[in-house]
Motif scaffolding. Structure first.
Motif, PDB file in Angstrom:
ATOM      1  N   ALA A 161      26.182  58.212 -15.392  1.00 54.40           N
ATOM      2  CA  ALA A 161      26.719  57.079 -14.636  1.00 54.40           C
ATOM      3  C   ALA A 161      26.145  57.045 -13.220  1.00 54.40           C
ATOM      4  O   ALA A 161      25.803  55.971 -12.711  1.00 54.40           O
ATOM      5  CB  ALA A 161      28.248  57.141 -14.600  1.00 54.40           C
ATOM      6  N   TYR A 162      26.008  58.208 -12.577  1.00 53.00           N
ATOM      7  CA  TYR A 162      25.429  58.259 -11.234  1.00 53.00           C
ATOM      8  C   TYR A 162      23.946  57.853 -11.231  1.00 53.00           C
ATOM      9  O   TYR A 162      23.421  57.413 -10.213  1.00 53.00           O
ATOM     10  CB  TYR A 162      25.586  59.650 -10.613  1.00 53.00           C
ATOM     11  CG  TYR A 162      26.875  59.814  -9.840  1.00 53.00           C
ATOM     12  CD1 TYR A 162      26.940  59.500  -8.481  1.00 53.00           C
ATOM     13  CD2 TYR A 162      28.029  60.272 -10.460  1.00 53.00           C
ATOM     14  CE1 TYR A 162      28.121  59.645  -7.768  1.00 53.00           C
ATOM     15  CE2 TYR A 162      29.216  60.419  -9.752  1.00 53.00           C
ATOM     16  CZ  TYR A 162      29.253  60.101  -8.416  1.00 53.00           C
ATOM     17  OH  TYR A 162      30.419  60.243  -7.707  1.00 53.00           O
ATOM     18  N   LEU A 163      23.266  57.986 -12.359  1.00 55.42           N
ATOM     19  CA  LEU A 163      21.866  57.553 -12.462  1.00 55.42           C
ATOM     20  C   LEU A 163      21.744  56.062 -12.743  1.00 55.42           C
ATOM     21  O   LEU A 163      20.817  55.413 -12.270  1.00 55.42           O
ATOM     22  CB  LEU A 163      21.149  58.303 -13.590  1.00 55.42           C
ATOM     23  CG  LEU A 163      20.951  59.791 -13.443  1.00 55.42           C
ATOM     24  CD1 LEU A 163      20.288  60.356 -14.700  1.00 55.42           C
ATOM     25  CD2 LEU A 163      20.125  60.117 -12.209  1.00 55.42           C
ATOM     26  N   THR A 164      22.671  55.521 -13.521  1.00 52.47           N
ATOM     27  CA  THR A 164      22.471  54.187 -14.078  1.00 52.47           C
ATOM     28  C   THR A 164      23.363  53.089 -13.513  1.00 52.47           C
ATOM     29  O   THR A 164      23.020  51.913 -13.639  1.00 52.47           O
ATOM     30  CB  THR A 164      22.657  54.230 -15.614  1.00 52.47           C
ATOM     31  OG1 THR A 164      23.985  54.669 -15.909  1.00 52.47           O
ATOM     32  CG2 THR A 164      21.633  55.160 -16.252  1.00 52.47           C
ATOM     33  N   GLU A 165      24.495  53.439 -12.927  1.00 53.88           N
ATOM     34  CA  GLU A 165      25.400  52.421 -12.394  1.00 53.88           C
ATOM     35  C   GLU A 165      25.126  52.212 -10.904  1.00 53.88           C
ATOM     36  O   GLU A 165      25.207  53.149 -10.113  1.00 53.88           O
ATOM     37  CB  GLU A 165      26.852  52.833 -12.623  1.00 53.88           C
ATOM     38  CG  GLU A 165      27.209  52.899 -14.096  1.00 53.88           C
ATOM     39  CD  GLU A 165      28.622  53.380 -14.353  1.00 53.88           C
ATOM     40  OE1 GLU A 165      29.445  53.375 -13.411  1.00 53.88           O
ATOM     41  OE2 GLU A 165      28.898  53.764 -15.511  1.00 53.88           O
ATOM     42  N   GLY A 166      24.828  50.976 -10.537  1.00 55.04           N
ATOM     43  CA  GLY A 166      24.411  50.654  -9.178  1.00 55.04           C
ATOM     44  C   GLY A 166      25.382  51.090  -8.095  1.00 55.04           C
ATOM     45  O   GLY A 166      24.970  51.591  -7.046  1.00 55.04           O
ATOM     46  N   ASP A 167      26.691  50.931  -8.334  1.00 53.32           N
ATOM     47  CA  ASP A 167      27.665  51.301  -7.303  1.00 53.32           C
ATOM     48  C   ASP A 167      27.722  52.807  -7.079  1.00 53.32           C
ATOM     49  O   ASP A 167      27.948  53.265  -5.959  1.00 53.32           O
ATOM     50  CB  ASP A 167      29.056  50.739  -7.629  1.00 53.32           C
ATOM     51  CG  ASP A 167      29.599  51.211  -8.969  1.00 53.32           C
ATOM     52  OD1 ASP A 167      28.802  51.487  -9.881  1.00 53.32           O
ATOM     53  OD2 ASP A 167      30.836  51.315  -9.104  1.00 53.32           O
ATOM     54  N   LEU A 168      27.499  53.596  -8.121  1.00 48.06           N
ATOM     55  CA  LEU A 168      27.448  55.057  -7.967  1.00 48.06           C
ATOM     56  C   LEU A 168      26.084  55.508  -7.437  1.00 48.06           C
ATOM     57  O   LEU A 168      26.006  56.393  -6.587  1.00 48.06           O
ATOM     58  CB  LEU A 168      27.759  55.756  -9.293  1.00 48.06           C
ATOM     59  CG  LEU A 168      29.195  55.617  -9.792  1.00 48.06           C
ATOM     60  CD1 LEU A 168      29.340  56.228 -11.177  1.00 48.06           C
ATOM     61  CD2 LEU A 168      30.170  56.252  -8.811  1.00 48.06           C
ATOM     62  N   ARG A 169      25.002  54.899  -7.937  1.00 51.25           N
ATOM     63  CA  ARG A 169      23.655  55.292  -7.509  1.00 51.25           C
ATOM     64  C   ARG A 169      23.424  55.019  -6.029  1.00 51.25           C
ATOM     65  O   ARG A 169      22.751  55.782  -5.347  1.00 51.25           O
ATOM     66  CB  ARG A 169      22.584  54.586  -8.351  1.00 51.25           C
ATOM     67  CG  ARG A 169      21.194  55.139  -8.123  1.00 51.25           C
ATOM     68  CD  ARG A 169      20.083  54.444  -8.900  1.00 51.25           C
ATOM     69  NE  ARG A 169      20.480  53.664 -10.032  1.00 51.25           N
ATOM     70  CZ  ARG A 169      20.746  52.355  -9.985  1.00 51.25           C
ATOM     71  NH1 ARG A 169      20.683  51.687  -8.841  1.00 51.25           N
ATOM     72  NH2 ARG A 169      21.090  51.703 -11.082  1.00 51.25           N
ATOM     73  N   ARG A 170      24.025  53.942  -5.502  1.00 51.87           N
ATOM     74  CA  ARG A 170      23.823  53.630  -4.083  1.00 51.87           C
ATOM     75  C   ARG A 170      24.416  54.700  -3.179  1.00 51.87           C
ATOM     76  O   ARG A 170      24.035  54.828  -2.025  1.00 51.87           O
ATOM     77  CB  ARG A 170      24.371  52.255  -3.731  1.00 51.87           C
ATOM     78  CG  ARG A 170      25.857  52.200  -3.608  1.00 51.87           C
ATOM     79  CD  ARG A 170      26.377  50.937  -2.940  1.00 51.87           C
ATOM     80  NE  ARG A 170      27.814  50.962  -2.906  1.00 51.87           N
ATOM     81  CZ  ARG A 170      28.537  51.739  -2.089  1.00 51.87           C
ATOM     82  NH1 ARG A 170      27.947  52.525  -1.219  1.00 51.87           N
ATOM     83  NH2 ARG A 170      29.850  51.721  -2.153  1.00 51.87           N
ATOM     84  N   GLN A 171      25.353  55.503  -3.682  1.00 56.19           N
ATOM     85  CA  GLN A 171      25.978  56.551  -2.888  1.00 56.19           C
ATOM     86  C   GLN A 171      25.054  57.740  -2.645  1.00 56.19           C
ATOM     87  O   GLN A 171      25.317  58.559  -1.773  1.00 56.19           O
ATOM     88  CB  GLN A 171      27.254  57.052  -3.574  1.00 56.19           C
ATOM     89  CG  GLN A 171      28.326  56.000  -3.682  1.00 56.19           C
ATOM     90  CD  GLN A 171      29.532  56.517  -4.439  1.00 56.19           C
ATOM     91  OE1 GLN A 171      29.839  57.699  -4.414  1.00 56.19           O
ATOM     92  NE2 GLN A 171      30.223  55.614  -5.124  1.00 56.19           N
ATOM     93  N   TRP A 172      23.959  57.835  -3.422  1.00 56.77           N
ATOM     94  CA  TRP A 172      23.049  58.978  -3.254  1.00 56.77           C
ATOM     95  C   TRP A 172      21.569  58.581  -3.229  1.00 56.77           C
ATOM     96  O   TRP A 172      20.743  59.335  -2.754  1.00 56.77           O
ATOM     97  CB  TRP A 172      23.285  60.040  -4.333  1.00 56.77           C
ATOM     98  CG  TRP A 172      22.857  59.612  -5.719  1.00 56.77           C
ATOM     99  CD1 TRP A 172      23.574  58.870  -6.608  1.00 56.77           C
ATOM    100  CD2 TRP A 172      21.615  59.902  -6.355  1.00 56.77           C
ATOM    101  NE1 TRP A 172      22.850  58.676  -7.763  1.00 56.77           N
ATOM    102  CE2 TRP A 172      21.644  59.311  -7.633  1.00 56.77           C
ATOM    103  CE3 TRP A 172      20.473  60.608  -5.972  1.00 56.77           C
ATOM    104  CZ2 TRP A 172      20.590  59.404  -8.528  1.00 56.77           C
ATOM    105  CZ3 TRP A 172      19.414  60.709  -6.872  1.00 56.77           C
ATOM    106  CH2 TRP A 172      19.484  60.104  -8.129  1.00 56.77           C
ATOM    107  N   LEU A 173      21.232  57.395  -3.710  1.00 59.57           N
ATOM    108  CA  LEU A 173      19.822  56.997  -3.787  1.00 59.57           C
ATOM    109  C   LEU A 173      19.633  55.551  -3.339  1.00 59.57           C
ATOM    110  O   LEU A 173      19.251  55.310  -2.207  1.00 59.57           O
ATOM    111  CB  LEU A 173      19.286  57.193  -5.213  1.00 59.57           C
ATOM    112  CG  LEU A 173      17.820  56.865  -5.436  1.00 59.57           C
ATOM    113  CD1 LEU A 173      16.914  57.815  -4.663  1.00 59.57           C
ATOM    114  CD2 LEU A 173      17.481  56.917  -6.928  1.00 59.57           C
ATOM    115  N   ALA A 174      19.853  54.610  -4.249  1.00 58.84           N
ATOM    116  CA  ALA A 174      19.591  53.201  -3.972  1.00 58.84           C
ATOM    117  C   ALA A 174      20.474  52.332  -4.862  1.00 58.84           C
ATOM    118  O   ALA A 174      20.772  52.700  -5.994  1.00 58.84           O
ATOM    119  CB  ALA A 174      18.122  52.874  -4.234  1.00 58.84           C
ATOM    120  N   SER A 175      20.849  51.175  -4.354  1.00 60.65           N
ATOM    121  CA  SER A 175      21.632  50.239  -5.156  1.00 60.65           C
ATOM    122  C   SER A 175      20.698  49.417  -6.029  1.00 60.65           C
ATOM    123  O   SER A 175      19.482  49.438  -5.858  1.00 60.65           O
ATOM    124  CB  SER A 175      22.456  49.328  -4.247  1.00 60.65           C
ATOM    125  OG  SER A 175      21.611  48.532  -3.445  1.00 60.65           O
ATOM    126  N   GLY A 176      21.279  48.671  -6.937  1.00 60.35           N
ATOM    127  CA  GLY A 176      20.509  47.802  -7.814  1.00 60.35           C
ATOM    128  C   GLY A 176      21.010  47.906  -9.237  1.00 60.35           C
ATOM    129  O   GLY A 176      21.223  49.006  -9.739  1.00 60.35           O
TER     130      GLY A 176
END
Length: 177
Positions: free
Chosen positions: A34-49
């Motif tokens: 989920a942290y790799l694929t969901e934008g709201d979680l990914r933006r917390q450590w890498l990038a949104s989208g």
């Protein structure tokens, strides 16, 4: 399931232009996915989208590294508050593997291996041809994965940019000239 040894947190070149970096993260594997694929979680450590999880789908990542830690640290010259990059999904095998194109530097794959309550994340970034870019990419992935681990563990990292600058100097001594 095998017992996961804690890998060195530093990335290594497995080919002259290919970086491999690993982290052991708290599971379950679906949470890491989920942290790799969901934008709201990914933006917390890498990038949104937003990403549609199918081969061939395109996406745009939006980096706002100043928002990853509080304080963010001193942003280096030449970096802006926001960076955008387009890519596409080249392989998807939930929740074990995601591979994407990545701007002009080739491909990035994320592979997950579960063992008990831990997950080994193996990131491989290929075709980073220029050494200066390899230093930026190595320090960037290292720092972003530090932020991911901290988020998943419920802890904090130091300022993003200060860590990135320190890591770039360290990778300069670690990676071949």
């Amino acid at each position: 399931m095998t017992d996961l040894a804690t890998p060195d947190t530093y990335g290594t070149l497995i080919e002259p232009t290919t970086l491999k970096i690993q982290r052991v993260l708290p599971g379950p594997i679906e949470r890491v996915w989920a942290y790799l694929t969901e934008g709201d979680l990914r933006r917390q450590w890498l990038a949104s989208g937003e990403m549609e999880m199918k081969v061939g789908s395109t996406f745009e990542f939006v980096w706002r590294n100043d928002e990853l830690t509080d304080p963010p640290g001193q942003r280096p010259p030449g970096f802006s508050g926001e960076h955008r990059m387009e890519g596409s999904i080249t392989e998807v095998d939930p929740p074990r593997k995601l591979a994407i194109t990545w701007g002009s530097t080739g491909g990035v794959s994320f592979e997950l291996e579960s063992s008990g309550d831990q997950v080994l994340l193996t990131l491989i970034h290929s075709r980073v041809l220029d050494r200066t870019m390899r230093l930026n990419v190595s320090a960037g992935w290292h720092m972003h994965l530090d932020v991911l681990a901290a988020r998943m563990e419920g802890t904090q990292t130091g300022p993003f940019w200060d860590g990135w600058l320190r890591l770039k100097e360290e990778y300069d001594g670690r990676l071949p000239a």
